[in-house]
Design a protein around this motif. Structure first.
Motif, mmCIF file in Angstrom:
data_model
loop_
_atom_site.group_PDB
_atom_site.id
_atom_site.type_symbol
_atom_site.label_atom_id
_atom_site.label_comp_id
_atom_site.label_asym_id
_atom_site.label_seq_id
_atom_site.Cartn_x
_atom_site.Cartn_y
_atom_site.Cartn_z
ATOM 1 N N ASP A 67 0.869 -1.220 0.065
ATOM 2 C CA ASP A 67 0.124 -0.099 -0.074
ATOM 3 C C ASP A 67 0.844 1.384 -0.095
ATOM 4 O O ASP A 67 2.087 1.285 -0.031
ATOM 5 C CB ASP A 67 -0.890 0.019 1.256
ATOM 6 N N ALA A 68 0.256 2.558 -0.189
ATOM 7 C CA ALA A 68 1.008 3.531 -0.271
ATOM 8 C C ALA A 68 1.724 3.890 0.894
ATOM 9 O O ALA A 68 3.131 4.185 0.956
ATOM 10 C CB ALA A 68 0.144 4.771 -0.321
ATOM 11 N N ALA A 69 1.615 3.592 2.372
ATOM 12 C CA ALA A 69 2.184 3.815 3.411
ATOM 13 C C ALA A 69 3.654 2.927 3.428
ATOM 14 O O ALA A 69 4.526 3.502 3.702
ATOM 15 C CB ALA A 69 1.355 3.319 4.642
ATOM 16 N N LEU A 70 3.595 1.663 3.023
ATOM 17 C CA LEU A 70 4.637 0.868 2.842
ATOM 18 C C LEU A 70 5.520 1.288 1.721
ATOM 19 O O LEU A 70 6.626 1.455 2.051
ATOM 20 C CB LEU A 70 4.174 -0.596 2.599
ATOM 21 N N LEU A 71 4.986 1.655 0.553
ATOM 22 C CA LEU A 71 5.912 2.194 -0.515
ATOM 23 C C LEU A 71 6.761 3.532 0.122
ATOM 24 O O LEU A 71 7.826 3.643 -0.410
ATOM 25 C CB LEU A 71 5.000 2.531 -1.729
ATOM 26 N N GLY A 126 -0.895 -2.842 -15.058
ATOM 27 C CA GLY A 126 -0.474 -4.264 -14.704
ATOM 28 C C GLY A 126 0.695 -4.146 -14.032
ATOM 29 O O GLY A 126 1.094 -3.216 -13.699
ATOM 30 N N GLU A 127 1.022 -5.378 -13.241
ATOM 31 C CA GLU A 127 2.016 -5.446 -12.249
ATOM 32 C C GLU A 127 3.449 -5.108 -12.777
ATOM 33 O O GLU A 127 3.545 -5.400 -14.155
ATOM 34 C CB GLU A 127 2.016 -6.965 -11.620
ATOM 35 N N PHE A 128 4.213 -4.838 -12.148
ATOM 36 C CA PHE A 128 5.785 -4.764 -12.575
ATOM 37 C C PHE A 128 6.453 -5.933 -12.601
ATOM 38 O O PHE A 128 5.960 -6.831 -11.264
ATOM 39 C CB PHE A 128 6.368 -3.873 -11.563
ATOM 40 N N THR A 129 7.204 -6.376 -13.225
ATOM 41 C CA THR A 129 7.930 -7.533 -13.474
ATOM 42 C C THR A 129 9.294 -7.398 -13.144
ATOM 43 O O THR A 129 10.071 -8.391 -12.744
ATOM 44 C CB THR A 129 7.658 -8.491 -14.635
ATOM 45 N N ALA A 141 1.371 7.373 -7.286
ATOM 46 C CA ALA A 141 1.934 7.234 -8.756
ATOM 47 C C ALA A 141 2.048 5.548 -9.195
ATOM 48 O O ALA A 141 1.649 4.827 -10.051
ATOM 49 C CB ALA A 141 2.836 7.955 -9.275
ATOM 50 N N ILE A 142 2.691 4.921 -8.074
ATOM 51 C CA ILE A 142 3.266 3.730 -8.408
ATOM 52 C C ILE A 142 1.935 2.632 -8.286
ATOM 53 O O ILE A 142 1.668 1.645 -9.272
ATOM 54 C CB ILE A 142 4.179 3.096 -7.285
ATOM 55 N N ILE A 143 0.946 3.030 -7.411
ATOM 56 C CA ILE A 143 -0.186 2.198 -7.123
ATOM 57 C C ILE A 143 -1.002 2.307 -8.517
ATOM 58 O O ILE A 143 -1.680 1.426 -9.040
ATOM 59 C CB ILE A 143 -0.898 2.694 -6.040
ATOM 60 N N GLN A 144 -1.232 3.595 -9.016
ATOM 61 C CA GLN A 144 -2.014 4.017 -10.257
ATOM 62 C C GLN A 144 -1.525 3.315 -11.358
ATOM 63 O O GLN A 144 -2.232 2.647 -11.931
ATOM 64 C CB GLN A 144 -2.105 5.478 -10.271
ATOM 65 N N ASP A 196 13.419 -2.295 -13.452
ATOM 66 C CA ASP A 196 13.399 -1.467 -14.340
ATOM 67 C C ASP A 196 11.777 -0.700 -14.977
ATOM 68 O O ASP A 196 11.591 0.131 -15.472
ATOM 69 C CB ASP A 196 13.990 -1.888 -15.541
ATOM 70 N N ASP A 197 11.069 -1.796 -14.646
ATOM 71 C CA ASP A 197 9.392 -1.382 -14.995
ATOM 72 C C ASP A 197 9.108 -0.108 -14.125
ATOM 73 O O ASP A 197 8.232 0.593 -14.652
ATOM 74 C CB ASP A 197 8.421 -2.485 -14.785
ATOM 75 N N LEU A 198 9.827 0.021 -12.988
ATOM 76 C CA LEU A 198 9.283 1.244 -12.238
ATOM 77 C C LEU A 198 9.512 2.664 -13.181
ATOM 78 O O LEU A 198 9.023 3.549 -12.788
ATOM 79 C CB LEU A 198 10.127 1.403 -11.004
#
Length: 92
Positions: free
Chosen positions: A38-42, A64-67, A55-58, A70-72
């Motif tokens: 969740d946002a707090a953990l990120l 789709g999920e990050f694999t 923005a990561i969550i959105q 580098d996807d970040l």
């Protein structure tokens, strides 16, 4: 060389403190799963504040999920330097 009691105690104290701190320094924090956090953990990650966490969550909800780390870079405001700093602290 003559060692005084005060000097001996100081050396003992320093040695003891170093001995106790070593296990603490060696402890590692469990990686954060970018796809489930969740946002707090990120926000616990270096360089990730409230807006980047959202923005990561959105991004993962939209595209789709990050694999890989580098996807970040798909997230606005996260570049290669940030990714390099996060690689050992994240998982997927």
């Amino acid at each position: 060389m003559k060692i005084t009691t005060k000097g001996w105690l100081a050396a003992l104290l320093i040695t003891t403190c170093l001995g106790l701190s070593s296990p603490l320094l060696a402890q590692q924090v469990a990686p954060i799963n970018i796809n489930t956090a969740d946002a707090a953990l990120l926000e616990e990650l270096p360089g990730i504040g409230p807006s980047r966490a959202e923005a990561i969550i959105q991004e993962r909800e939209t595209n789709g999920e990050f694999t890989s780390a580098d996807d970040l870079t798909r997230v606005s405001g996260i570049g290669n330097a940030t990714v390099e700093g996060l690689k050992d602290q994240i998982e997927f």
